[in-house]
Enzyme design. Structure first.
Site, short mmCIF file in Angstrom:
data_model
loop_
_atom_site.label_atom_id
_atom_site.label_comp_id
_atom_site.label_asym_id
_atom_site.label_seq_id
_atom_site.Cartn_x
_atom_site.Cartn_y
_atom_site.Cartn_z
N ASN A 100 59.67 10.10 30.95
CA ASN A 100 58.31 9.94 31.15
C ASN A 100 57.72 10.88 31.77
O ASN A 100 57.81 11.40 33.03
CB ASN A 100 57.57 8.73 31.09
N LYS B 60 62.06 12.51 25.01
CA LYS B 60 61.03 11.58 24.95
C LYS B 60 60.07 11.98 24.17
O LYS B 60 58.49 12.20 24.55
CB LYS B 60 60.96 10.06 25.35
N GLU C 227 66.33 -3.19 34.46
CA GLU C 227 65.41 -3.26 34.54
C GLU C 227 65.38 -4.59 33.50
O GLU C 227 64.27 -5.70 34.19
CB GLU C 227 64.56 -2.06 33.32
N GLU D 237 73.15 5.38 24.90
CA GLU D 237 72.80 4.70 26.24
C GLU D 237 72.66 3.67 26.17
O GLU D 237 71.94 2.79 25.75
CB GLU D 237 70.77 5.66 25.99
N TRP E 103 53.25 -5.11 21.89
CA TRP E 103 54.47 -4.22 21.94
C TRP E 103 55.65 -4.65 20.95
O TRP E 103 57.21 -4.27 20.49
CB TRP E 103 55.59 -4.83 23.67
N GLU F 5 56.73 5.92 22.71
CA GLU F 5 54.90 5.02 23.62
C GLU F 5 54.47 5.94 24.29
O GLU F 5 53.53 5.92 25.65
CB GLU F 5 56.21 4.31 24.75
N ASP G 154 65.24 -3.02 23.11
CA ASP G 154 65.01 -2.57 24.44
C ASP G 154 65.86 -3.13 25.34
O ASP G 154 65.04 -3.98 26.46
CB ASP G 154 63.72 -1.94 24.59
N LYS H 68 69.51 4.03 22.04
CA LYS H 68 69.84 2.84 22.67
C LYS H 68 70.93 2.15 22.26
O LYS H 68 70.86 1.94 20.97
CB LYS H 68 68.40 1.97 23.19
#
Lengths: 676, 676
Positions: free
Chosen positions: B203, B282, B393, B387, B538, B286, B365, B360
């Site tokens: 980001n 990216k 997280e 990834e 989401w 998002e 996620d 990913k």
């Protein structure tokens, strides 16, 4: 908007002064407040062509002035005959006879309030004769607490729970510097009856603690600005101020050095601000420091501050919002609703005379529907202030129309001991207490973000002055003043009543049902999150499962909270049959199929109210659309955009709440409406 | 800890070099990496008394060096005979014969990797003779992506999803300046096989966008520091960089000025950093800018950057994490799991040769349990990188022990086309792709917050090098290196295996059940909130109601996601009977009474696993307590405190998840354990 400051005039547009401004008026009396009145009259006269010479249409006079004009003397005599009692410092007598309207004030502030009363009356003040009416405020303390931070707080921002932009007092760590705006604010407050403001947040952080010390000059500047409108300044102070900024090793209220520190600090405050109002304290609550750290209680903490303030006539307001905010959600015996009562009732009679215990109107925290706090009826030997939240933290955050006066009016009219006993307003007045409101004002051009939220600010002041006033009549006053320049005032009046009178109940319908509360999104508290606080440490639960919902607060099987009320409410709330529908889930855990007094089942009531609430928002929005061309285009556009957001958010509330209870209960809507 | 920098040495404590340091070693070869190897050997020798003269115990040589010692020539010949294939730039051949251990590297980086291989072997490198072994990495790209911000982001902080303090690269808007720490990091990376790092967050905010332009010198300084350890630098770039900071009116990838801007910027990058690795992007994800704004697609966007990088041998990694993050929770037909496949499969074959699509590992996620992303098997004509999220997280945020190598190993060994087909590792290697890990490193003294989380960083590198390696053996390596100085290494080894081997499954047990995912607290993603994302935009739902739970992703009745897999998985996942238990709720919505393949009902499985998970944490904690005195007291205390938090949090997970499903289902625990 007026050009002046680019700020909306709220309920004091120039047009509101037309009736006074076109009359012959004399102002009799000396001193700064009389000067303010004189200036107001002069400005109105300049605009509308009235005159300053006899014969007078309007006499505005301090009752003690001598000689008084004959008409005034006659009113004074009539007033004495009709034995309305003493006028009081803030009160006034008003009468019209022989073509002259006479207003006699007991003191300078009364002259100011009387002026704005005549403004509200408009042409009605100059029509048929009427006998002497006594007007005086129900309580001396009518204060707006600003949760404004001097520094921008990393989470809460410039104004905690503020939805109207920045602070009118502070910006980025320093005074905002725009004292004209502060003065305009004071004028608005005087015109609705508010006589005090607290200039900083009850959550006192490091910089804000210094308002009491090296930044006191900033406070004094605000006080100087508000003084011409009879508004006194209060400060929220941190209990640990003797430590920081004070530099002492302790803030123990029984420590001599600590007492001396507070005495010294307070003396310096009064040295700069002779009419300083007092301190507001949130102690041992939500992590704020307090006397508990030193093994002392609330009374000892409050009395220490009271002692420092006493020589100068100041008061300390000590907030009763004390509870365990680290509760275990698994523990169903602890009940946050009980906390204020449990903490403070044992202390009744132990507070000094200049301590006012400030109690939120409900036992939880400003939800759209709560019962009245039982603490209010349980402290007969303590001065009490009731706290309302004018800022709409839980009632739509000034993005939703939610006119709160009907709710406040219900609270003020609630009789804790039943029909024969005093109401909340009476208890507060009898105890020489007051009303406090958490301000909804910011540096937004409309003061309150949502232009219609101005009416909440106005109504707070008016209800603080006259708690028994009809909320509809107050709204009517607000409409008449605010839209004095509107072309089709009667249509506007009808439409705004249709939008606003029932807006609180509409809001209640599409949000948390039947008094259960706390289905808001955690943290920011906007929008729905049915389980958002269900497993949290905040003590705010609904206990919904597949069979039912609600919190059992009965004595028989629950937390016993109903026992904090005197009869008859202790019995009414305890009884599943007698408990008012709108509070059912506050007091009882019931099956979804439980039939309400209104005839519907609980779950069907949830569906019905949520569908209805959204439909009511849609109807209000379309009513508002019809006002295009009737109100200022800017204001119309602002409210239109906010209605779109309200409709979106209400729909989200409806769908999430309905989906949640449908998923839990499995009961379909009896009317077959789709639930996502 | 070593005194040096007050930073824990992780898997390179001095004691790990004892075997090499006490031998006679020669390093043959020129250039900076050979110099690094020579320095490492010299330092070890200085500590442990080894010597630099013949006869040699260890020959470390670039295979191309001439003349080679006889033993080395013999190994070279043997290697050719055994036809292990070319050694490759990063590879090496290792053998021991006639009392000499010979390591021949295909290139300078291979010499470095060979050195650390010998370090890992320790005394085993100098025991019995063994024939020539070929070692080379499975893929060229083995990169750690740092989600580090240069400026402290108001919400995400210095490191987005970082749980180990600040960034090792940046602090408060500027380079951190501690290049010694960066160098130590590069050394650790080389010792586990990682050969690239991305120095900023995917980001990309305003300041970070300038790393490509006026702040390029800061990146070059990092590159210079990491170069001696064979670690190349990548940059995350913002797609709109031509607009800001570039100053162009557009970032349209087909615009000539835009292409020229990227060509120029890239040329400047290689002017300062000749071995620069490439860009990470990216885009249109998002809320990040991307080619969609200009009516272009991902291929056009990626290819434009690839064209700019191509002359210099750089790659662009384009993230496939693209989905609708403003989904309506009411809409059950849209499925976030489908998004990456739906977006990218039509583009297969349309990317330039130096584009690597970074996928990913799961379709959602980084949840503790997801199926392998079907995209990985569906892009035969595209280079792919998989990834992993090394930073925890969703797996305990480095406050919980959650050793992730077993999960990654499962993913890498998954065969999308069934037993006869290639596994994920093979697909990636065959496509000249790579493995990317989101770094878990910060400026914490232990590098990773939780000292045991170092093992995740180590294992990521080792699996990137050798995806087929046994996770238990990797952990064993890590223990042996990290605790080389421990008194009772074997006891420590047994205990750490007992704590860590199964810790991912333990974590899975006490969190979201059966692959359903996303029951974390919104925003920060730590701790439970069963409905936290259930009504959010989401795309992350569990659809629990009073009857059942799970997401129907079948072709028959659901979103059709199962159809993105080739057979047999398209059939296995579609089938309620054949679907693996641990993914059941990812693919199916089932009643609480549904009987799992394991024999338990879904709801009883939820209860059982959640009780078991907490018990396993308690057991792990008590095992750790038993290590007092065996490991460094500081490290022991740190982990002990973290175990207390893990136990608290696991208990919270257990109670909230169990209470939630008990309230919804009404089914009591078959074993009568209390559910709050």
């Amino acid at each position: 908007m007026t050009a002046r400051q680019g700020v909306h005039p709220a309920w004091l547009p120039p047009e509101a002064f037309r009736a006074i401004g076109s009359r012959r008026t004399i102002v009799l009396g000396d001193g700064p407040l009389a000067g303010t009145v004189r200036d107001e009259v002069a400005e109105a006269r300049a605009r509308y062509g009235g005159a300053g010479g006899p014969p007078y249409d309007l006499v505005l006079a301090l009752a003690a002035t001598r000689p008084l004009p004959a008409a005034a003397e006659a009113v004074l005599a009539e007033s004495a005959r009709r034995s309305g009692g003493p006028i009081g410092d803030e009160g006034f007598v008003l009468a019209r006879r022989d073509g002259v309207t006479v207003l006699l004030a007991g003191g300078p502030a009364g002259l100011l309030y009387g002026l704005f009363h005549v403004v509200r009356l408009g042409e009605r003040a100059f029509g048929a004769a009427f006998p002497a009416e006594h007007h005086r405020p129900a309580t001396r303390l009518r204060v707006l607490d600003h949760w404004d931070n001097v520094d921008v707080h990393p989470v809460m921002g410039q104004v905690e729970r503020g939805y109207a932009g920045g602070s009118i007092f502070w910006r980025d760590g320093a005074p905002r510097g725009d004292l004209a705006r502060v003065r305009a604010y004071g004028r608005l407050l005087a015109a609705c009856g508010v006589n005090a403001v607290t200039v900083n947040n009850v959550n006192v952080h490091a910089t804000e603690a210094r308002l009491l010390t090296e930044r006191l000059g900033d406070v004094a500047a605000i006080a100087d600005t508000l003084r011409p409108y009879g508004v006194r300044v209060h400060l929220a102070v941190g209990f640990s101020s003797p430590v920081d900024p004070g530099g002492l090793p302790t803030a123990d209220p029984l420590d001599d050095d600590v007492r001396e520190w507070w005495a010294g600090a307070t003396e310096r405050v009064y040295g700069m601000i002779p009419d300083f109002g007092g301190y507001l304290v949130k102690a041992d609550s939500e992590g704020r420091p307090g006397p508990f750290a030193y093994g002392r209680g609330h009374a000892e903490g409050a009395n220490m501050l009271a002692e420092a303030l006493e020589p100068f006539g100041g008061v300390v307001r000590w907030r009763a919002f004390v509870y365990d905010h680290r509760q275990d959600w698994r523990d169903r015996s602890t009940d946050r609703a009980r906390a204020a009562y449990d903490h403070f009732v044992p202390l009744d009679g132990r507070f000094r005379d200049n301590v006012i215990l400030q109690v939120k109107h409900g036992p939880m925290d400003f939800q759209a529907r709560e019962p009245v706090s039982p603490l209010i009826a349980a402290m007969p030997a303590t001065r009490l202030a009731v706290e309302f939240q004018v800022t709409q933290e839980y009632t739509g955050q000034q993005r939703h129309v939610c006119h709160l006066a009907p709710m406040w009016s219900e609270v003020l009219g609630f009789r804790p001991s039943g029909p024969g006993g005093p109401d909340v307003a009476g208890i507060v007045a009898g105890a020489d207490g007051g009303l406090a409101g958490v301000s909804n004002v910011g540096d937004d051009a409309y003061w309150t973000g949502h232009p219609l939220a101005q009416a909440n600010l106005y109504a707070f002041g008016r209800l603080a002055w006259a708690p028994g006033a009809d909320p509809g009549a107050i709204l009517d006053e607000w409409i008449g003043l605010t839209f004095a320049a509107a072309g089709d005032l009667e249509r506007l009046r009808r439409t705004l009543h249709a939008i606003m009178d029932g807006s609180w109940r509409t809001y209640e319908r599409y949000t948390a049902p039947l008094g259960v509360g706390f289905m808001v999104s955690p943290g920011h508290h906007y929008g729905p999150h049915v389980d958002g606080y269900e497993y949290s440490p905040w003590g705010t639960y609904h206990h919904a499962d597949r069979d039912g919902v609600g919190v059992d607060r009965t004595r028989a099987t629950g937390t016993g909270f109903t026992g904090q009320y005197p009869p008859p409410w202790s019995e009414v709330y305890e009884s599943l049959e007698r408990c008012p529908d709108e509070l059912l889930l506050f007091f009882h855990h019931v099956p979804y199929g439980h039939v309400l007094r209104g005839g519907s089942t609980v779950v069907q009531h949830i569906y019905d109210t949520h569908f209805a609430g959204v439909e009511e928002v849609a109807a209000a929005r379309s009513r508002w659309e019809g006002l295009a061309g009737v109100v200022d285009p800017d204001l119309h556009a602002r409210v239109t955009a906010l209605f779109d957001e309200q409709f979106r958010c209400a729909t989200e509330w409806r769908d999430q709440v309905n989906a949640y209870f449908f998923r839990k209960s499995g009961v379909p809507d009896a009317r077959g409406r789709p639930i996502p």
